[in-house]
Write an enzyme that holds these catalytic residues in place. Sequence first.
Site, PDB file in Angstrom:
ATOM      1  N   ARG A   1       3.690   1.750  14.169  1.00 58.63           N
ATOM      2  CA  ARG A   1       5.112   2.077  14.105  1.00 58.63           C
ATOM      3  C   ARG A   1       5.786   1.855  15.663  1.00 58.63           C
ATOM      4  NH1 ARG A   1       7.605   7.204  12.568  1.00 58.63           N
ATOM      5  NH2 ARG A   1       8.817   8.072  14.246  1.00 58.63           N
TER       6      ARG A   1
ATOM      7  N   HIS B   1      12.174   1.610   7.449  1.00 63.08           N
ATOM      8  CA  HIS B   1      11.020   2.817   7.392  1.00 63.08           C
ATOM      9  C   HIS B   1      10.743   3.026   6.014  1.00 63.08           C
ATOM     10  CE1 HIS B   1       8.966   6.123   8.615  1.00 63.08           C
ATOM     11  NE2 HIS B   1      10.048   7.261   9.143  1.00 63.08           N
TER      12      HIS B   1
ATOM     13  N   GLN C   1       9.034   6.152   4.413  1.00 61.84           N
ATOM     14  CA  GLN C   1       9.697   7.383   4.348  1.00 61.84           C
ATOM     15  C   GLN C   1      10.479   7.227   3.155  1.00 61.84           C
ATOM     16  OE1 GLN C   1      10.337  10.307   6.344  1.00 61.84           O
ATOM     17  NE2 GLN C   1      11.426  10.696   4.657  1.00 61.84           N
TER      18      GLN C   1
ATOM     19  N   ASP D   1      20.516  11.517   8.838  1.00 59.16           N
ATOM     20  CA  ASP D   1      19.647  11.274   9.849  1.00 59.16           C
ATOM     21  C   ASP D   1      20.246  11.538  11.272  1.00 59.16           C
ATOM     22  OD1 ASP D   1      17.373  10.599  11.300  1.00 59.16           O
ATOM     23  OD2 ASP D   1      17.610   8.160  10.758  1.00 59.16           O
TER      24      ASP D   1
ATOM     25  N   CYS E   1      15.284  12.853   6.829  1.00 58.98           N
ATOM     26  CA  CYS E   1      13.833  12.231   7.114  1.00 58.98           C
ATOM     27  C   CYS E   1      13.237  13.055   8.309  1.00 58.98           C
ATOM     28  CB  CYS E   1      13.862  10.698   7.528  1.00 58.98           C
ATOM     29  SG  CYS E   1      15.107  10.386   9.042  1.00 58.98           S
TER      30      CYS E   1
ATOM     31  N   ARG F   1       5.476  12.668   2.608  1.00 55.95           N
ATOM     32  CA  ARG F   1       5.033  11.479   3.231  1.00 55.95           C
ATOM     33  C   ARG F   1       3.386  11.353   3.118  1.00 55.95           C
ATOM     34  NH1 ARG F   1       7.714   9.841   7.653  1.00 55.95           N
ATOM     35  NH2 ARG F   1       6.241   7.999   7.358  1.00 55.95           N
TER      36      ARG F   1
END
Length: 313
Positions: A106, A133, A136, A229, A270, A298
Site C-alpha cells: 500500500r 485500489h 476496495q 470519496d 470507501c 474488505r
Amino acid sequence: MNLLNRSLLTLKEFSSDEIAYLLDLSEMVKAEKRKKIVKQRFLGMTLAMIFEKRSTRTRCAFETAFGEEGGHPVFLSTDDIQLGAKESIEDTARVLGRMFDAIEFRGYKQETVEILAKYAGVPVYNGLTDMYHPTQVLADLMTLKEEFGYLKGLKLVYMGDGRNNMANSLAIGCAKMGIDYVIISPEELFPDEQYINEIKEIAKKSGSSITVTSKIEDNIVGADAIYTDVWASMGEEAKALERIRLLTPYQVNQDIMDMTKNKKCIFMHCLPAVKGQEVSFDVIEGPSSRVWDEAENRKHTIKALMLATLGKA
C-alpha cells in the site's frame, strides 16, 4: 477456477468470470465467519504487508484475514525496511519473495507494486496506490451483489474527484461486471480521456456504459448506488481548499439521493469520510448508507483473493 500464483495489481488483468468467482468465494468465507467455522488454511504461511501510507481497513482486513486462517502476517512500514532507499525495489522483492508466501503493498506509485510483482516470484496484492485500489472495488462489488442480488444492469454514479484511484478502479470493476458507470465531476477533475476510452472498450464486452459528465441532474436519475470519496486524497492535503471550492456543488446529500428517483438507491464510500464535506451527516448515517457493509467486506474479499491465489480455495 485456477487463480494460483496470480497477483492483483488492477482488476484489468482479471476476467469477469474470475471476478465473479472471487465474489462467490467471498460470500462463502463470510458465511463461515458468521458461523464461527475455523479452518486454518494459511497455517505455516507468511504474508509481508508493506505500507508507505497509513491504513485502517486495508491493514486490518489483510492482517485478520490471514491471521485467523493460521498464517503469520508481518507489518513492514517504510521506516522498518530499505524499500527504495539503500536497497532497490527489485532487490527487496527478491528477498521478500524468498521469505514470504505473498506480499501486500500500500503506497504511492503504481510502478512500485508492479516491480514487486515482477521480481518477487509470489503473489503481490495492491492494497492501494495513487492510481488504483482494486481490493476496495472487490468489496464494493460484493456489497452491491448482497444488496441487489445481481450486478449486470445496475447503475452506479460516482460523484467527486473524477481522477482519483477510486474513480479509476470503480470504472474497471463496473466495466468488467456489466454495471453502467457514471462519473459526475467538475471538468477540472475529469479523468484522463485515454484511460476512459480504454475502459469503454472493456465495457462494450459486458454491455455496460461509461459516462463522464459535470451535469448532475440529467445523469443521476435511476442510479442504484451513489458513491463518493474524500475530496483530497492522501498526499494532496495542500490542495484541500481548492478541492472544497470545486467540489462543494457535488456533495452527496439527501437532495442528491432524492434526485435519483429511486427509493432503493444506496450510498457507498470507501472510507475514511469527512462528514459534512463529500457527504452530509444524514446520508452517511442514514438508512441508505452501506459504508459499514463495504468496510466489513474488505476482509472477506481479501481473504477470498488470498485463498484463491495461494491455492487454498
